[in-house]
Design an enzyme around this catalytic site. Sequence first.
Site, PDB file in Angstrom:
ATOM      1  N   TYR A  89       0.826  -1.214   0.000  1.00  0.00           N
ATOM      2  CA  TYR A  89       0.000   0.000   0.000  1.00  0.00           C
ATOM      3  C   TYR A  89       0.860   1.263   0.000  1.00  0.00           C
ATOM      4  CZ  TYR A  89      -3.955  -3.045   0.348  1.00  0.00           C
ATOM      5  OH  TYR A  89      -4.871  -4.010   0.054  1.00  0.00           O
ATOM      6  N   GLN A 145     -15.932   1.406  -6.194  1.00  0.00           N
ATOM      7  CA  GLN A 145     -15.126   0.360  -5.558  1.00  0.00           C
ATOM      8  C   GLN A 145     -13.677   0.825  -5.455  1.00  0.00           C
ATOM      9  OE1 GLN A 145     -16.315  -3.731  -7.419  1.00  0.00           O
ATOM     10  NE2 GLN A 145     -16.760  -2.165  -8.928  1.00  0.00           N
ATOM     11  N   ASP A 184      -8.854   5.119  -4.815  1.00  0.00           N
ATOM     12  CA  ASP A 184      -7.866   6.113  -5.239  1.00  0.00           C
ATOM     13  C   ASP A 184      -8.285   7.560  -4.992  1.00  0.00           C
ATOM     14  OD1 ASP A 184      -9.724   6.711  -7.308  1.00  0.00           O
ATOM     15  OD2 ASP A 184      -8.767   5.287  -8.662  1.00  0.00           O
ATOM     16  N   HIS A 226     -15.107   0.408  -0.833  1.00  0.00           N
ATOM     17  CA  HIS A 226     -13.938  -0.390  -0.412  1.00  0.00           C
ATOM     18  C   HIS A 226     -12.903   0.421   0.352  1.00  0.00           C
ATOM     19  CE1 HIS A 226     -14.834  -3.554  -3.796  1.00  0.00           C
ATOM     20  NE2 HIS A 226     -15.719  -3.551  -2.817  1.00  0.00           N
ATOM     21  N   GLY A 241     -16.216   0.462 -15.970  1.00  0.00           N
ATOM     22  CA  GLY A 241     -14.855  -0.006 -15.701  1.00  0.00           C
ATOM     23  C   GLY A 241     -14.739  -0.997 -14.558  1.00  0.00           C
ATOM     24  N   SER A 276     -14.998  -5.347 -13.608  1.00  0.00           N
ATOM     25  CA  SER A 276     -15.096  -6.690 -14.186  1.00  0.00           C
ATOM     26  C   SER A 276     -16.263  -7.486 -13.605  1.00  0.00           C
ATOM     27  CB  SER A 276     -13.783  -7.448 -13.956  1.00  0.00           C
ATOM     28  OG  SER A 276     -13.563  -7.626 -12.572  1.00  0.00           O
ATOM     29  N   ASN A 328     -17.627  -0.425 -20.461  1.00  0.00           N
ATOM     30  CA  ASN A 328     -16.385  -1.123 -20.085  1.00  0.00           C
ATOM     31  C   ASN A 328     -15.531  -1.330 -21.335  1.00  0.00           C
ATOM     32  OD1 ASN A 328     -15.440  -2.184 -17.519  1.00  0.00           O
ATOM     33  ND2 ASN A 328     -15.284  -4.161 -18.532  1.00  0.00           N
TER      34      ASN A 328
HETATM   35  P1  OAD Z   1     -10.922  -5.144 -12.269  1.00  0.00           P
HETATM   36  O1  OAD Z   1      -9.462  -4.993 -12.493  1.00  0.00           O
HETATM   37  O2  OAD Z   1     -11.418  -6.479 -11.827  1.00  0.00           O
HETATM   38  O3  OAD Z   1     -11.696  -4.762 -13.594  1.00  0.00           O
HETATM   39  C1  OAD Z   1     -11.430  -3.579 -14.297  1.00  0.00           C
HETATM   40  C2  OAD Z   1     -12.279  -3.539 -15.540  1.00  0.00           C
HETATM   41  O4  OAD Z   1     -12.045  -2.284 -16.189  1.00  0.00           O
HETATM   42  C3  OAD Z   1     -11.967  -4.642 -16.560  1.00  0.00           C
HETATM   43  O5  OAD Z   1     -13.167  -5.296 -16.947  1.00  0.00           O
HETATM   44  C4  OAD Z   1     -11.347  -3.877 -17.756  1.00  0.00           C
HETATM   45  O6  OAD Z   1     -11.726  -4.412 -19.010  1.00  0.00           O
HETATM   46  C5  OAD Z   1     -11.951  -2.486 -17.585  1.00  0.00           C
HETATM   47  N1  OAD Z   1     -11.101  -1.408 -18.134  1.00  0.00           N
HETATM   48  C6  OAD Z   1      -9.747  -1.330 -18.196  1.00  0.00           C
HETATM   49  N2  OAD Z   1      -9.370  -0.166 -18.741  1.00  0.00           N
HETATM   50  C7  OAD Z   1     -10.500   0.535 -19.021  1.00  0.00           C
HETATM   51  C8  OAD Z   1     -10.787   1.812 -19.596  1.00  0.00           C
HETATM   52  N3  OAD Z   1      -9.818   2.638 -19.992  1.00  0.00           N
HETATM   53  N4  OAD Z   1     -12.077   2.180 -19.735  1.00  0.00           N
HETATM   54  C9  OAD Z   1     -13.089   1.360 -19.337  1.00  0.00           C
HETATM   55  N5  OAD Z   1     -12.888   0.136 -18.798  1.00  0.00           N
HETATM   56  C10 OAD Z   1     -11.615  -0.270 -18.624  1.00  0.00           C
HETATM   57  O7  OAD Z   1     -11.352  -3.983 -11.232  1.00  0.00           O
HETATM   58  P2  OAD Z   1     -12.694  -3.864 -10.352  1.00  0.00           P
HETATM   59  O8  OAD Z   1     -13.848  -4.471 -11.049  1.00  0.00           O
HETATM   60  O9  OAD Z   1     -12.780  -2.448  -9.955  1.00  0.00           O
HETATM   61  O10 OAD Z   1     -11.128  -4.679  -4.208  1.00  0.00           O
HETATM   62  O11 OAD Z   1     -12.311  -4.737  -9.113  1.00  0.00           O
HETATM   63  C11 OAD Z   1     -13.207  -4.804  -8.036  1.00  0.00           C
HETATM   64  C12 OAD Z   1     -12.456  -4.961  -6.739  1.00  0.00           C
HETATM   65  O12 OAD Z   1     -11.584  -6.084  -6.824  1.00  0.00           O
HETATM   66  C13 OAD Z   1     -11.542  -3.811  -6.395  1.00  0.00           C
HETATM   67  O13 OAD Z   1     -12.213  -2.754  -5.734  1.00  0.00           O
HETATM   68  C14 OAD Z   1     -10.536  -4.444  -5.494  1.00  0.00           C
HETATM   69  C15 OAD Z   1     -10.307  -5.725  -6.270  1.00  0.00           C
HETATM   70  O14 OAD Z   1      -9.855  -6.811  -5.556  1.00  0.00           O
HETATM   71  C16 OAD Z   1     -10.400  -4.539  -3.111  1.00  0.00           C
HETATM   72  O15 OAD Z   1      -9.215  -4.268  -3.104  1.00  0.00           O
HETATM   73  C17 OAD Z   1     -11.186  -4.737  -1.873  1.00  0.00           C
END
Ligand code: OAD
Length: 252
Positions: free
Chosen positions: A61, A96, A99, A114, A199, A201, A225
């Site tokens: 971190y 979620q 930042d 989160h 953005g 997954s 996305n």
């Molecule tokens: P992920 O990394 O799982 O997913 C990010 C998504 O953003 C993916 O589906 C990419 O295709 C998409 N992506 C990437 N670049 C992009 C762009 N320029 N424009 C639009 N989409 C884009 O991240 P989260 O879904 O946020 O939790 O993950 C959820 C949680 O899992 C996070 O908050 C974190 C993680 O473990 C904790 O740390 C508690």
Amino acid sequence: MSRLPLGSTTSLLVLTGAGISAESGIPTFRDAGGLWEGHSMAEVASPEGFAANPQQVWRFYGERRRNMTGVTPNAAHHALVAAEKRLGDRFLLVTQNVDALHTAAGSERMIELHGNLMRTRCSVCDRPSFADTSTYNDKLPTCETCDGRGRKSLLRPDIVWFGEAINPQLMNRISRFLATASTRRTPSGYADLVFLAIGTSGNVYPAAGLVNAVRGIGGHTYLANLEESDNGYQFQETILGKASEVVPALFA
Ligand code: OAD
């Protein structure tokens, strides 16, 4: 690309994930080169990992805190601020992301589900979390409040880790927002409620379940996305592309 169907009474719930900050230079979690590729979630994002090796957790971190230097919100964050200004209390943003880029852009009606990377809290007592940019390279930080009570407790990042519960007050706020949105059907056949996920997954609950909660009360659901997400089939509309281009266009 068509705009979101936002009438003068429509409520809008927005969910954001790491993808909205990708173009600001912050790595996502599950994409190639993402944070979970080089790190074990269990080791750096769970209470067990912190108990076993707090130095390793603070190194992870601390580096993420350092990497925030000079990072600024992008056009997608700014478009959500403009939408909030237009809709007022018919708008709620759930993120979620830890930042704090939504806050930097000016979002106010916002829930950090989160936690927040730039805040620290005690791993034992319930003193309020505090703003903190330290990276604790040399020495693990301890809690002064606990110290005063004759106990040594470590400070930790104010982040919700795997296996930890989301603050129920935050979930209640989302439920209340959905409860006040009108379920009256508009001519399109949907309730007067739009849900937009950006953005993410769709892997982590409860956030990944919001699309179904909104559909359950008749709302119209959109996914913006870069690629199809894991729960993408649950959305009625999908717009693939970069958040910085797609999101402003949805509100144009
Ligand atoms: P992920 O990394 O799982 O997913 C990010 C998504 O953003 C993916 O589906 C990419 O295709 C998409 N992506 C990437 N670049 C992009 C762009 N320029 N424009 C639009 N989409 C884009 O991240 P989260 O879904 O946020 O939790 O993950 C959820 C949680 O899992 C996070 O908050 C974190 C993680 O473990 C904790 O740390 C508690």
